[in-house]
Design a protein around this motif. Structure first.
Motif, PDB file in Angstrom:
ATOM      1  N   LEU A   1       0.851  -1.198   0.000  1.00  0.00           N
ATOM      2  CA  LEU A   1       0.000   0.000   0.000  1.00  0.00           C
ATOM      3  C   LEU A   1       0.884   1.245   0.000  1.00  0.00           C
ATOM      4  O   LEU A   1       1.884   1.296   0.711  1.00  0.00           O
ATOM      5  CB  LEU A   1      -0.888   0.017   1.247  1.00  0.00           C
TER       6      LEU A   1
ATOM      7  N   PRO B   1       0.691   5.130   0.740  1.00  0.00           N
ATOM      8  CA  PRO B   1      -0.017   6.330   1.213  1.00  0.00           C
ATOM      9  C   PRO B   1       0.606   7.605   0.652  1.00  0.00           C
ATOM     10  O   PRO B   1       1.812   7.668   0.430  1.00  0.00           O
ATOM     11  CB  PRO B   1       0.175   6.272   2.728  1.00  0.00           C
TER      12      PRO B   1
ATOM     13  N   GLU C   1      -3.674   8.969   5.118  1.00  0.00           N
ATOM     14  CA  GLU C   1      -3.557   7.611   4.546  1.00  0.00           C
ATOM     15  C   GLU C   1      -2.559   6.753   5.330  1.00  0.00           C
ATOM     16  O   GLU C   1      -2.731   5.537   5.419  1.00  0.00           O
ATOM     17  CB  GLU C   1      -3.172   7.685   3.064  1.00  0.00           C
TER      18      GLU C   1
ATOM     19  N   PHE D   1      -4.241   3.353   6.323  1.00  0.00           N
ATOM     20  CA  PHE D   1      -3.715   2.140   5.689  1.00  0.00           C
ATOM     21  C   PHE D   1      -3.239   1.103   6.705  1.00  0.00           C
ATOM     22  O   PHE D   1      -3.063  -0.064   6.360  1.00  0.00           O
ATOM     23  CB  PHE D   1      -2.591   2.484   4.701  1.00  0.00           C
TER      24      PHE D   1
ATOM     25  N   ARG E   1      -6.388  -0.997  -5.963  1.00  0.00           N
ATOM     26  CA  ARG E   1      -6.941   0.296  -5.544  1.00  0.00           C
ATOM     27  C   ARG E   1      -6.118   1.408  -6.171  1.00  0.00           C
ATOM     28  O   ARG E   1      -4.890   1.355  -6.162  1.00  0.00           O
ATOM     29  CB  ARG E   1      -6.894   0.423  -4.023  1.00  0.00           C
ATOM     30  N   PHE E   2      -6.815   2.411  -6.706  1.00  0.00           N
ATOM     31  CA  PHE E   2      -6.100   3.557  -7.285  1.00  0.00           C
ATOM     32  C   PHE E   2      -7.014   4.764  -7.281  1.00  0.00           C
ATOM     33  O   PHE E   2      -8.220   4.659  -7.033  1.00  0.00           O
ATOM     34  CB  PHE E   2      -5.635   3.247  -8.719  1.00  0.00           C
ATOM     35  N   GLU E   3      -6.410   5.917  -7.546  1.00  0.00           N
ATOM     36  CA  GLU E   3      -7.166   7.162  -7.618  1.00  0.00           C
ATOM     37  C   GLU E   3      -6.842   7.831  -8.957  1.00  0.00           C
ATOM     38  O   GLU E   3      -5.698   7.754  -9.411  1.00  0.00           O
ATOM     39  CB  GLU E   3      -6.742   8.074  -6.455  1.00  0.00           C
TER      40      GLU E   3
ATOM     41  N   TYR F   1       2.970   7.609  -7.307  1.00  0.00           N
ATOM     42  CA  TYR F   1       2.393   7.238  -6.008  1.00  0.00           C
ATOM     43  C   TYR F   1       3.081   8.048  -4.914  1.00  0.00           C
ATOM     44  O   TYR F   1       4.125   8.659  -5.122  1.00  0.00           O
ATOM     45  CB  TYR F   1       2.535   5.730  -5.758  1.00  0.00           C
TER      46      TYR F   1
ATOM     47  N   SER G   1       3.117  11.712  -6.273  1.00  0.00           N
ATOM     48  CA  SER G   1       1.758  11.944  -6.777  1.00  0.00           C
ATOM     49  C   SER G   1       1.236  13.308  -6.311  1.00  0.00           C
ATOM     50  O   SER G   1       0.431  13.938  -6.994  1.00  0.00           O
ATOM     51  CB  SER G   1       0.815  10.822  -6.316  1.00  0.00           C
TER      52      SER G   1
ATOM     53  N   ARG H   1      -2.958   7.507  -9.723  1.00  0.00           N
ATOM     54  CA  ARG H   1      -2.166   7.262  -8.509  1.00  0.00           C
ATOM     55  C   ARG H   1      -2.518   5.890  -7.950  1.00  0.00           C
ATOM     56  O   ARG H   1      -3.612   5.684  -7.427  1.00  0.00           O
ATOM     57  CB  ARG H   1      -2.490   8.331  -7.466  1.00  0.00           C
TER      58      ARG H   1
ATOM     59  N   LEU I   1      -2.894   3.193  -5.271  1.00  0.00           N
ATOM     60  CA  LEU I   1      -2.884   3.089  -3.806  1.00  0.00           C
ATOM     61  C   LEU I   1      -2.299   1.738  -3.418  1.00  0.00           C
ATOM     62  O   LEU I   1      -1.697   1.581  -2.370  1.00  0.00           O
ATOM     63  CB  LEU I   1      -4.290   3.217  -3.221  1.00  0.00           C
ATOM     64  N   THR I   2      -2.510   0.760  -4.308  1.00  0.00           N
ATOM     65  CA  THR I   2      -1.864  -0.539  -4.134  1.00  0.00           C
ATOM     66  C   THR I   2      -0.810  -0.677  -5.227  1.00  0.00           C
ATOM     67  O   THR I   2      -1.108  -0.502  -6.409  1.00  0.00           O
ATOM     68  CB  THR I   2      -2.871  -1.696  -4.264  1.00  0.00           C
TER      69      THR I   2
END
Ligand SMILES: Cc1ncc(C[n+]2csc(CCOP(=O)(O)OP(=O)(O)O)c2C)c(N)n1
Ligand code: SF4
Ligand SMILES: [Mg+2]
Lengths: 358, 260
Positions: free
Chosen positions: A141, A143, A148, A152, A246-248, A262, A266, A287, A289-290
């Motif tokens: 992960l 952050p 985060e 996390f 997971r992502f943004e 990331y 990011s 971005r 997240l994982t």
């Protein structure tokens, strides 16, 4: 009203651990993450929740304490920074091989060797491709804020126990040291020994007449069984890749170019997007997240939309390899990064985008 | 009928002189014939059985010939990386202070690669039991020099005998840990004769019972043979141990608490 606090990223890790009902933390001082252990020692969580905190004699000992605790079904963790994480690799591969849940936090500093105490993202390969010997993966992960860092910890344990696999929070010195507002969650109770026995029948809690003795090991001298076990591990990683990506995305709707970054990078990219868009360059950000599992499928989709991808990493370019694989070389993928503990400026990133693609 | 032929008068509890320790599994021991590991296992298991603490005991065996101890001991066990057993034991005991936790380690494991973990667990006074099998050699990997290999002793990596000048001195780690304030009970025993076995059993039992007192770490060294690694027959190996190992590693209690 939720409780809000101004905290350092490292302190957020520590407080989140107490609140997540962690049973044991085992660490060893190293900049830039020493505040995790310092905060825990000052906070005396043994009085708050009964959580055990111990300063070990080395990172090797600390991760092996985690191995012992995890094998006995407890919620245990350690944290360190790059040189210490290198030392932990022996224990991490044993934990992965014994299929045990735990959390490792890496507040990355520049390397190789003793390197620098300044932030970097140069441990991506080590974190996502295994790190120690053997075919194994960690759930990783990444952050990008103090919040985060906090959130996390709980998520990492949830995933670690769900898959009986070690999870790693890959942070960096900037996020570890910066102070931000954090929304604090309620205290989760620690699991009782009775609950642990019920939930984790595999754990070494003492052999009772109702079951055979439990063995925690990564050893199987029979190559056929060992191969079978490796297939089982790989199937688990496939499952994780299927379920846990997971992502943004930021401003990707109309994007013609894409940053992939990331953590700290990011955040730089978010400012770069503003600067580039002011110049008329339509760029967005994906971005992750994982980092394992990596958002490859979404990147492949985006590769049909954008003309080029710039990965921004505080390294010589490590994640770029996964991005290239994800887009299957269908569009140009370039890297921009700084090393040795230097954080790139948003302007530098825009210039790099212009030079490489425009 | 085999059953009918058993003479019920002879098979009586009071006539029973020997039986398999209940806490051994049915797996055949993988140790070389004559090796001390099997007897040492038995003493640990007898102790746990006699104390009635099987359901409260967690054992840790790192690599070495006894890496598969978990196959033979009907105990919840964890296999540790080379040298790291005291670290695992530290965490397990701290997370389950009411349980009995022991490690079972060889000399290469405990006194070379795991020296740091050993000394610091001892120095912190972790409330655990360490069983240390000192056979002066790396048995599992085929008889290489160990930190405990005697001066002049031959091994596959000291084929002309251990040369102190270039290879360093044997490490008396048991005397060393006895100096640390965190150790509560330190003893050195052997398992080559019935009399020695009885003494070793007493030391191991004391070391386990001490965990109830929460006064520190109990450490029992068993000076043992490795007939395969020493390239000797079992009887010859035992004699060599008496003649050479015992003078260098004298048997007996090294640190006994004032109360005992
Ligand atoms: C990190 C690591 N280094 C080396 C080894 C190889 N190895 C396995 S057992 C062993 C020595 C064991 O000797 P000892 O602890 O004296 O136990 P014995 O077999 O004599 O009972 C070695 C070097 C290993 N498994 N892991
Ligand atoms: S190699 Fe040595 S220590 Fe190992 S089982 Fe054989 S005799 Fe025992
Ligand atoms: Mg040995």
């Amino acid at each position: 009203m939720k409780e809000l606090r101004l905290m350092k990223g490292n302190e957020a890790i520590a407080e989140a651990a107490i609140r997540a009902g962690v049973d044991g933390y085992f660490g060893y001082p190293i900049t830039p993450q020493s505040e995790v252990l310092e905060y825990l020692m000052a906070e005396q969580p043994e009085k708050r929740t009964g959580m055990v905190v111990l300063q070990a004699e080395s990172e090797v000992a600390a991760i092996n304490m985690v191995y012992g605790g995890a094998g006995a079904g407890k919620k245990v963790m350690t944290s360190s920074s790059s040189p210490g994480i290198s030392l932990k690799q022996e224990g991490i591969t044993y934990i992965a091989g014994a299929e045990l849940p735990c959390l490792i936090v890496n507040v990355v500093r520049g390397g190789p060797g003793l390197g620098t105490i300044q932030p970097a993202q140069s441990d991506y390969f080590q974190s996502t491709k295994g790190g120690g010997h053997g075919d194994y993966r960690l759930i990783v992960l990444a952050p990008a804020s103090v919040q985060e860092m906090y959130d996390f910890v709980g998520l990492a344990f949830e995933l670690a126990f769900k898959y009986r696999n070690p999870a790693l929070i890959l942070s960096d010195g900037a996020i570890g040291q910066m102070m931000e507002k954090v929304e604090i969650s309620d205290q989760k109770p620690r699991w009782t020994n009775e609950e642990i026995k019920k939930m984790f029948p595999w754990a070494t809690t003492g052999k009772t007449p109702d079951r055979p003795h439990n063995i925690i090991t990564s050893l199987d001298l029979d190559p056929n069984k060992q191969e079978k076990f490796n297939h089982k591990l790989q199937a688990k990683y496939k499952e994780i890749e299927k379920n846990e990506v997971r992502f943004e995305e930021i401003q990707t709707k109309d994007a013609e170019y894409l940053f992939v970054a990331y953590g700290t990078s990011s955040r730089i990219c978010q400012k770069s997007i503003q600067l580039a868009r002011a110049k008329g360059i339509k760029v967005g950000l994906l971005r992750p997240l994982t980092l394992f599992p990596f958002p490859s499928a979404r990147l492949f989709e985006l590769s049909k939309q954008v003309k080029g991808i710039l990965t921004v990493e505080m390294s010589a370019g490590q994640m770029i390899e996964d991005v290239k694989l994800a887009v299957r070389c269908s569009i140009p993928v370039e890297h921009y990064g700084r090393m040795g503990g230097i954080i790139p400026s948003p302007e530098e990133v825009v210039t790099a985008l212009e030079q490489k693609f425009l | 009928m085999a059953e009918n032929s058993i003479n019920k008068d002879i098979v009586k509890e009071e006539n029973l002189v020997f039986k398999k320790t209940g806490l051994f599994t049915d797996k055949p021991l993988s140790y070389c014939p004559g090796c001390g590991h099997g007897t040492a296992h038995r003493l640990v298991l007898e102790t746990i059985e006699e104390m009635g603490i099987q359901s409260e005991t967690i054992g840790i065996a790192p690599v070495g010939c006894s890496v598969l101890a978990y196959e033979f001991m009907d105990i919840d066990m964890q296999q540790a990386a080379h040298g790291r057993a005291p670290a695992l034991a530290t965490a397990i005991k701290r997370l389950y202070p009411e349980k009995f936790v022991f490690t079972y380690q060889g000399d290469g494991d405990l006194a070379a690669i795991g020296t740091a973990e050993t000394i610091h667990a001892c120095n912190r006074g972790e409330n655990i039991t360490i069983i240390f099998i000192n056979n002066g050699i790396y048995g599992m990997t085929g008889g290489q020099m160990a930190p405990t290999t005697l001066p002049g002793m031959k091994s596959s990596t000291s084929p002309y005998g251990r040369d102190i000048q270039s290879m360093g001195n044997p490490l008396k780690i048991t005397e060393l840990v006895a100096q640390l304030p965190g150790t509560y009970f330190v003893s050195r025993q052997a398992v080559h004769t019935p009399a020695a076995v009885r003494k070793a059993k007493k030391a191991i039992k004391t070391a386990f019972e001490n965990q109830k007192l929460k006064k520190g770490l109990s450490f029992v060294e068993i000076v043992s043979n490795c007939n395969s690694g020493w390239k000797m027959e079992p009887v010859q190996a035992n004699q060599w141990m008496v003649d050479n190992m015992f003078p260098f590693y004298p048997l007996g209690d090294i640190k006994v608490p004032a109360e005992q």
